[in-house]
Design a protein around this motif. Structure first.
Motif, PDB file in Angstrom:
ATOM      1  N   GLY A  54       0.795  -1.219   0.000  1.00  0.00           N
ATOM      2  CA  GLY A  54       0.000   0.000   0.000  1.00  0.00           C
ATOM      3  C   GLY A  54       0.826   1.266   0.000  1.00  0.00           C
ATOM      4  O   GLY A  54       0.303   2.349  -0.291  1.00  0.00           O
ATOM      5  N   MET A  55       2.118   1.176   0.314  1.00  0.00           N
ATOM      6  CA  MET A  55       2.992   2.351   0.271  1.00  0.00           C
ATOM      7  C   MET A  55       3.314   2.777  -1.152  1.00  0.00           C
ATOM      8  O   MET A  55       3.781   3.884  -1.377  1.00  0.00           O
ATOM      9  CB  MET A  55       4.307   2.055   0.989  1.00  0.00           C
ATOM     10  CG  MET A  55       4.194   1.859   2.467  1.00  0.00           C
ATOM     11  SD  MET A  55       5.823   1.802   3.232  1.00  0.00           S
ATOM     12  CE  MET A  55       6.604   0.511   2.276  1.00  0.00           C
TER      13      MET A  55
ATOM     14  N   GLY B  76      -8.045  -6.369   2.210  1.00  0.00           N
ATOM     15  CA  GLY B  76      -7.962  -6.835   0.831  1.00  0.00           C
ATOM     16  C   GLY B  76      -8.386  -5.775  -0.167  1.00  0.00           C
ATOM     17  O   GLY B  76      -7.734  -5.577  -1.199  1.00  0.00           O
ATOM     18  N   LEU B  77      -9.476  -5.066   0.123  1.00  0.00           N
ATOM     19  CA  LEU B  77      -9.963  -4.030  -0.793  1.00  0.00           C
ATOM     20  C   LEU B  77      -8.949  -2.894  -0.926  1.00  0.00           C
ATOM     21  O   LEU B  77      -8.620  -2.459  -2.037  1.00  0.00           O
ATOM     22  CB  LEU B  77     -11.300  -3.488  -0.292  1.00  0.00           C
ATOM     23  CG  LEU B  77     -12.523  -4.388  -0.483  1.00  0.00           C
ATOM     24  CD1 LEU B  77     -13.740  -3.773   0.203  1.00  0.00           C
ATOM     25  CD2 LEU B  77     -12.797  -4.601  -1.966  1.00  0.00           C
ATOM     26  N   LEU B  78      -8.467  -2.409   0.205  1.00  0.00           N
ATOM     27  CA  LEU B  78      -7.525  -1.290   0.156  1.00  0.00           C
ATOM     28  C   LEU B  78      -6.181  -1.723  -0.411  1.00  0.00           C
ATOM     29  O   LEU B  78      -5.516  -0.942  -1.101  1.00  0.00           O
ATOM     30  CB  LEU B  78      -7.333  -0.719   1.558  1.00  0.00           C
ATOM     31  CG  LEU B  78      -8.462   0.199   2.017  1.00  0.00           C
ATOM     32  CD1 LEU B  78      -8.292   0.564   3.478  1.00  0.00           C
ATOM     33  CD2 LEU B  78      -8.517   1.463   1.179  1.00  0.00           C
ATOM     34  N   PHE B  79      -5.771  -2.942  -0.122  1.00  0.00           N
ATOM     35  CA  PHE B  79      -4.518  -3.472  -0.653  1.00  0.00           C
ATOM     36  C   PHE B  79      -4.517  -3.433  -2.182  1.00  0.00           C
ATOM     37  O   PHE B  79      -3.606  -2.906  -2.811  1.00  0.00           O
ATOM     38  CB  PHE B  79      -4.326  -4.890  -0.128  1.00  0.00           C
ATOM     39  CG  PHE B  79      -3.358  -5.734  -0.907  1.00  0.00           C
ATOM     40  CD1 PHE B  79      -2.052  -5.332  -1.099  1.00  0.00           C
ATOM     41  CD2 PHE B  79      -3.758  -6.940  -1.445  1.00  0.00           C
ATOM     42  CE1 PHE B  79      -1.161  -6.105  -1.809  1.00  0.00           C
ATOM     43  CE2 PHE B  79      -2.879  -7.723  -2.153  1.00  0.00           C
ATOM     44  CZ  PHE B  79      -1.580  -7.305  -2.336  1.00  0.00           C
ATOM     45  N   VAL B  80      -5.569  -3.967  -2.784  1.00  0.00           N
ATOM     46  CA  VAL B  80      -5.666  -3.991  -4.247  1.00  0.00           C
ATOM     47  C   VAL B  80      -5.792  -2.580  -4.797  1.00  0.00           C
ATOM     48  O   VAL B  80      -5.157  -2.218  -5.802  1.00  0.00           O
ATOM     49  CB  VAL B  80      -6.855  -4.861  -4.696  1.00  0.00           C
ATOM     50  CG1 VAL B  80      -7.020  -4.788  -6.210  1.00  0.00           C
ATOM     51  CG2 VAL B  80      -6.655  -6.301  -4.263  1.00  0.00           C
ATOM     52  N   GLY B  81      -6.611  -1.750  -4.136  1.00  0.00           N
ATOM     53  CA  GLY B  81      -6.807  -0.389  -4.617  1.00  0.00           C
ATOM     54  C   GLY B  81      -5.535   0.435  -4.585  1.00  0.00           C
ATOM     55  O   GLY B  81      -5.205   1.132  -5.562  1.00  0.00           O
ATOM     56  N   MET B  82      -4.790   0.368  -3.488  1.00  0.00           N
ATOM     57  CA  MET B  82      -3.554   1.144  -3.370  1.00  0.00           C
ATOM     58  C   MET B  82      -2.482   0.635  -4.327  1.00  0.00           C
ATOM     59  O   MET B  82      -1.743   1.410  -4.931  1.00  0.00           O
ATOM     60  CB  MET B  82      -3.045   1.095  -1.935  1.00  0.00           C
ATOM     61  CG  MET B  82      -3.964   1.721  -0.911  1.00  0.00           C
ATOM     62  SD  MET B  82      -4.069   3.517  -1.052  1.00  0.00           S
ATOM     63  CE  MET B  82      -2.597   4.007  -0.156  1.00  0.00           C
TER      64      MET B  82
END
Length: 284
Positions: free
Chosen positions: A49-50, A95-101
Motif C-alpha cells: 500500500g505504500m 484486501g480491498l484497500l490493498f488492491v486499490g492502493m
C-alpha cells in the motif's frame, strides 16, 4: 578469514549492516505481535500500500519516506473506516484497500517516464545505499517501536487474549488495536528503504516465526527474533557480496531460510524427546 571480514571493511557495507540491524530490531518487535495476532496479511498489505505514496513522492521530487508514511497512514485509516462505516470484516477491508492502493501505485508508475530504476528500488530496496541520515531515521524508529511495545504491552496482551476482558479492565482494546497497526506501519515504512516494499514482510514475519518455535513468552520472542533477524542481515550481506546477488532479496531469503531451519530443528528436538520418553519394550 578475509572472506568474512573484507566486505565489512567498506563503509557502505558497514552502513548497510547497521541499518539492517536496526531494521531487524524494529521488525522483531512489530513482527512478534503480527504472528501472535495472525496479522501477516496486514504487514504485506501495508508494504504494498505504500507504493502510490512512494511513486508520487518520487515523481514530485520530495523525500520518498514522506510519501511512504502518508500512503501507509491513509491505508491504516481506511481499514478502520471500512470496518466501522461499511461493516466489513478486517481481512475484507485490508484486501480491498490493498488492491486499490497497489493499482493506484501501478497507474502512477505507468504514467511516469523512465521510472523503471526507481520502481525496482521501491519494490526490492537498496540496503547498500543506506546513508548516515537513514541510520538516524532507523534508530529513531527502532527506539519509538521498542518504547511503544513496552508501554502498550499490558493492553496488547489483554486485547490478544480476550477483548471483553480487556474492556472490563479498562484497557480499551480498540486503542490497543490502533497502536498495533501503528507499530506495524512504523516498521514497514522505516524498513522499506533497506529491503523494499515487497521484501519487508520477510524480515517482519520470518524471524518472529523462527523465534516462536522456541518460546511462548512475547518479550523473549521479540529478543530472539531480533537475534535471528540480525543474523539474517549479516549472513545475507555476506552471501550477497560473494555471490553478487541483490542484497535486500538475499537478506529476506536468508531470514525465510532461518525460519525453515528453526522449524526443522524444533521438529527434530521434539521427535528426539518423544523417543527418549517412550517406554522401552521388554523382550520376552
Amino acid at each position: 578469514m578475509s572472506w568474512l571480514t573484507d566486505p565489512f571493511s567498506l563503509d557502505f557495507v558497514m552502513r548497510a549492516l547497521w541499518g539492517g540491524l536496526l531494521v531487524a530490531v524494529l521488525c522483531a518487535v512489530a513482527g512478534t505481535w503480527v504472528i501472535v495476532r495472525g496479522m501477516a496479511f496486514l504487514g504485506e498489505a501495508l508494504a504494498h500500500g505504500m507504493l502510490p505514496g512512494v511513486a508520487l513522492a518520487t515523481v514530485a521530487g520530495v523525500p520518498v519516506l514522506f510519501g511512504a508514511a502518508a500512503s501507509a497512514i491513509v491505508m491504516s485509516l481506511g481499514i478502520g473506516a471500512l470496518q466501522r462505516r461499511a461493516k466489513l470484516s478486517y481481512d475484507t477491508s485490508i484486501g480491498l484497500l490493498f488492491v486499490g492502493m497497489l493499482a493506484l501505485g501501478v497507474i502512477v508508475i505507468s504514467h511516469a517516464g523512465s521510472f523503471a530504476t526507481d520502481a525496482t528500488a521501491i519494490l526490492f530496496g537498496d540496503i547498500l545505499a543506506v546513508g548516515a541520515d537513514d541510520l538516524v531515521v532507523l534508530a529513531i524508529a527502532a527506539a519509538i517501536g521498542v518504547a511503544t511495545a513496552v508501554l502498550a504491552h499490558r493492553a496488547l496482551v489483554a486485547a490478544a487474549v480476550d477483548e471483553r476482558v480487556a474492556t472490563v479492565l479498562g484497557l480499551r482494546p480498540r486503542i490497543a488495536q490502533t497502536v498495533l497497526v501503528g507499530l506495524v506501519t512504523l516498521a514497514v515504512v522505516a524498513s522499506y528503504q533497506a529491503v523494499g516494499s515487497l521484501l519487508v514482510v520477510g524480515l517482519l514475519v520470518a524471524p518472529a516465526v523462527a523465534a516462536r518455535q522456541w518460546t511462548a513468552r512475547i518479550p523473549t520472542t521479540m529478543l530472539l527474533a531480533a537475534v535471528v533477524g540480525s543474523a539474517a542481515v549479516a549472513v545475507g550481506l555476506l552471501v550477497s557480496w560473494h555471490a553478487a546477488t541483490a542484497a535486500g532479496a538475499t537478506i529476506a531469503a536468508t531470514a525465510i531460510a532461518g525460519a525453515g531451519l528453526s522449524w526443522v530443528l524444533r521438529a527434530t528436538v521434539d521427535a528426539v524427546r518423544r523417543r527418549a520418553a517412550s517406554p522401552i519394550p521388554l523382550s520376552v
